[in-house]
Scaffold this motif. Structure first.
Motif, PDB file in Angstrom:
ATOM      1  N   GLY A 109       0.827  -1.190   0.028  1.00  0.00           N
ATOM      2  CA  GLY A 109      -0.020  -0.128  -0.101  1.00  0.00           C
ATOM      3  C   GLY A 109       0.828   1.194  -0.266  1.00  0.00           C
ATOM      4  O   GLY A 109       0.368   2.280  -0.501  1.00  0.00           O
ATOM      5  N   ASP A 110       2.183   1.199   0.312  1.00  0.00           N
ATOM      6  CA  ASP A 110       2.823   2.440   0.442  1.00  0.00           C
ATOM      7  C   ASP A 110       2.982   2.633  -0.996  1.00  0.00           C
ATOM      8  O   ASP A 110       3.273   2.238  -2.068  1.00  0.00           O
ATOM      9  N   ASP A 111       3.399   3.997  -0.996  1.00  0.00           N
ATOM     10  CA  ASP A 111       3.605   4.724  -2.237  1.00  0.00           C
ATOM     11  C   ASP A 111       5.052   4.444  -2.628  1.00  0.00           C
ATOM     12  O   ASP A 111       6.070   4.524  -1.670  1.00  0.00           O
ATOM     13  N   ARG A 170      13.002  11.354   7.646  1.00  0.00           N
ATOM     14  CA  ARG A 170      12.996  10.897   8.847  1.00  0.00           C
ATOM     15  C   ARG A 170      11.702  10.988   9.355  1.00  0.00           C
ATOM     16  O   ARG A 170      10.980  12.133   9.406  1.00  0.00           O
ATOM     17  N   GLY A 171      11.019   9.915   9.713  1.00  0.00           N
ATOM     18  CA  GLY A 171       9.757  10.054  10.460  1.00  0.00           C
ATOM     19  C   GLY A 171       8.739  10.284   9.354  1.00  0.00           C
ATOM     20  O   GLY A 171       7.460  10.307   9.810  1.00  0.00           O
ATOM     21  N   VAL A 172       9.064  10.156   8.106  1.00  0.00           N
ATOM     22  CA  VAL A 172       8.031  10.589   7.133  1.00  0.00           C
ATOM     23  C   VAL A 172       8.224   9.359   6.111  1.00  0.00           C
ATOM     24  O   VAL A 172       7.037   8.799   5.792  1.00  0.00           O
ATOM     25  N   ALA A 173       9.336   8.926   5.733  1.00  0.00           N
ATOM     26  CA  ALA A 173       9.230   7.707   4.763  1.00  0.00           C
ATOM     27  C   ALA A 173       9.551   6.559   5.518  1.00  0.00           C
ATOM     28  O   ALA A 173       9.652   6.504   6.746  1.00  0.00           O
ATOM     29  N   PHE A 231      12.129   5.418  -2.252  1.00  0.00           N
ATOM     30  CA  PHE A 231      11.971   5.539  -0.833  1.00  0.00           C
ATOM     31  C   PHE A 231      10.483   4.941  -0.853  1.00  0.00           C
ATOM     32  O   PHE A 231       9.824   5.442  -1.965  1.00  0.00           O
ATOM     33  N   THR A 232       9.837   4.480   0.309  1.00  0.00           N
ATOM     34  CA  THR A 232       8.405   4.263   0.370  1.00  0.00           C
ATOM     35  C   THR A 232       7.904   5.131   1.149  1.00  0.00           C
ATOM     36  O   THR A 232       8.556   5.336   2.414  1.00  0.00           O
ATOM     37  N   ALA A 233       6.620   5.534   1.065  1.00  0.00           N
ATOM     38  CA  ALA A 233       5.936   6.369   2.336  1.00  0.00           C
ATOM     39  C   ALA A 233       4.478   5.929   2.236  1.00  0.00           C
ATOM     40  O   ALA A 233       3.878   5.653   1.178  1.00  0.00           O
ATOM     41  N   ALA A 234       3.456   6.028   3.507  1.00  0.00           N
ATOM     42  CA  ALA A 234       2.329   5.850   3.535  1.00  0.00           C
ATOM     43  C   ALA A 234       1.564   6.954   2.448  1.00  0.00           C
ATOM     44  O   ALA A 234       2.044   8.190   2.393  1.00  0.00           O
ATOM     45  N   PHE A 235       0.332   6.772   2.040  1.00  0.00           N
ATOM     46  CA  PHE A 235      -0.456   7.664   1.588  1.00  0.00           C
ATOM     47  C   PHE A 235      -0.614   8.785   2.106  1.00  0.00           C
ATOM     48  O   PHE A 235      -0.473   9.956   1.704  1.00  0.00           O
ATOM     49  N   GLU A 236      -0.629   8.874   3.456  1.00  0.00           N
ATOM     50  CA  GLU A 236      -0.966  10.157   4.358  1.00  0.00           C
ATOM     51  C   GLU A 236       0.170  11.049   4.298  1.00  0.00           C
ATOM     52  O   GLU A 236       0.016  12.458   4.460  1.00  0.00           O
ATOM     53  N   GLN A 237       1.388  10.584   3.741  1.00  0.00           N
ATOM     54  CA  GLN A 237       2.588  11.269   3.580  1.00  0.00           C
ATOM     55  C   GLN A 237       2.696  12.410   2.225  1.00  0.00           C
ATOM     56  O   GLN A 237       3.664  13.101   2.032  1.00  0.00           O
ATOM     57  N   ARG A 238       1.905  12.081   1.210  1.00  0.00           N
ATOM     58  CA  ARG A 238       1.764  12.769   0.010  1.00  0.00           C
ATOM     59  C   ARG A 238       1.904  14.340   0.031  1.00  0.00           C
ATOM     60  O   ARG A 238       2.942  14.863  -0.349  1.00  0.00           O
ATOM     61  N   GLN A 287       3.833   1.685  -6.402  1.00  0.00           N
ATOM     62  CA  GLN A 287       3.000   1.201  -5.255  1.00  0.00           C
ATOM     63  C   GLN A 287       3.662  -0.123  -4.945  1.00  0.00           C
ATOM     64  O   GLN A 287       4.076  -1.019  -5.592  1.00  0.00           O
ATOM     65  N   ILE A 288       3.869  -0.420  -3.538  1.00  0.00           N
ATOM     66  CA  ILE A 288       4.058  -1.627  -2.996  1.00  0.00           C
ATOM     67  C   ILE A 288       2.989  -2.508  -2.722  1.00  0.00           C
ATOM     68  O   ILE A 288       2.055  -2.103  -2.343  1.00  0.00           O
TER      69      ILE A 288
END
Ligand code: ADP
Ligand code: MG
Length: 322
Positions: free
Chosen positions: A155-157, A204-207, A268-275, A294-295
């Motif tokens: 689900g990660d971007d 840091r704390g984002v990805a 890097f991968t990050a949750a949808f909420e971090q866009r 997407q992962i």
């Protein structure tokens, strides 16, 4: 579909001989961009070594200023991939002969970059031998904020910084006897890669997971997939391809952008909420950050066209022992 094969040369060799199981003292051992060692409280010391061998990683006639820059840059790139702040480095050097003007130029390139990141040379070793530069870097990062390869979730971007393929394009031009001019942007990318240290810190704390692109997008993404136990879908049309590749046929563009090495961008991968946050980071750093896929839970890498149809591309990243 490009099946990720953990038995590929270089990585298989490392696993066969140098991976002795879970680290005992380290928080993170063999298999990521840096090792992480406890450094008091929740702080980790991030450590990474990268070697540049003449004739293998650079052409023998390379400009020494650029070479000094690159030897440190590729190491700082591994700190960036971990979200670590540079502290210090050591330099192991084998030289065929003592050439003081050449060494002064090497130091000029190396220390300009070191000073930019307040990274201090604290030791090393010097010997006679075939030209070889081996740097070890040290950085620090709070343990919980380290950007590890094993932290991606379905689900990660998937994001990438900058544009891809320029350095590999410069290598291919040189190998085909049509070397680019020194000041060509693609040649500059090959000779003077820019480690994404500021980006690593901002992530840091984002990805969630991250890796630096030293061996090509497909192969390096495969390391995140292997370590995280996930798969990935990439949209080819979203992959930021360097302008230098615009005129090339599709196959060659895909090969250079997906499997060419030496870009030293961060993947890097990050949750949808971090866009939204990541758009802000991109603006603040003046650095393109592009969402390219997407992962997913299904293992393997699928590269799709705009309609979601898998493209028949079967390349892979660079591997010294493939
Ligand atoms: P990177 O491209 O980020 O520098 P590599 O692909 O070179 O990483 O290495 C993959 C992993 O294997 C890293 O964790 C690295 O520290 C480890 N590694 C590579 N060579 C050796 C070795 N000779 N002994 C122990 N670990 C090694
Ligand atoms: Mg790396």
């Amino acid at each position: 579909m490009y099946r990720v094969n953990a038995a590929r040369g270089e990585f298989a060799l490392i696993n066969r001989h140098f991976n002795r199981g879970p680290a005992r003292r380290a928080w993170l051992g063999v298999g990521d961009d840096c090792a992480l060692l406890p450094a008091g409280g929740d702080e980790a010391l991030a450590v990474s070594t990268d070697m540049l061998v003449a004739g293998r990683h650079f052409f023998e006639d390379a400009d020494p200023v650029a070479l000094g820059h690159k030897a440190l840059a590729v190491n700082l790139s591994d700190l960036a991939a971990m979200g670590a702040r540079p502290l210090a480095f050591t330099l192991g050097l084998a030289l065929p002969e003592v050439d003081d003007p050449w060494l002064a130029s090497l130091c000029q390139g190396m220390f300009a970059l070191a000073d930019r990141y307040d990274c201090e040379l604290v030791g090393g070793d010097t010997t006679r031998g075939p030209l070889n530069l081996c740097v070890t870097v040290f950085g620090n990062v709070p343990r919980a904020q380290a950007l590890r390869r094993d932290a991606a979730r379905a689900g990660d971007d998937i994001w990438v910084s900058g544009a891809l393929g320029a350095a590999a394009f410069a290598v291919s031009r040189r190998q085909s006897g049509a070397a680019l001019a020194d000041d060509h942007p693609a040649q500059d990318r090959l000779d003077r890669p820019q480690p994404r240290v500021e980006l690593g810190l901002a992530l840091r704390g984002v990805a969630r997971a991250a890796i630096d692109l030293s061996d090509g997008l497909a192969g390096d993404l495969a390391h995140i997939m292997d370590r995280s136990g996930v798969g990935a879908r990439l949209r080819w049309s979203e992959v930021p391809v360097a302008a230098a590749l615009n005129e090339l046929p599709l196959r060659e563009r895909m090969q250079l952008a997906l499997a060419g090495g030496d870009d030293y961008e961060l993947l890097f991968t990050a949750a949808f909420e971090q866009r939204a946050k990541l758009q802000t980071v991109a603006q603040e750093l003046g650095l393109a950050l592009t969402r390219i896929g997407q992962i997913v839970t299904v293992p393997g890498l699928v590269i799709e066209d705009d309609g979601g149809v898998a493209l028949p591309w079967s390349g892979h990243g660079f591997d010294h022992f493939a």
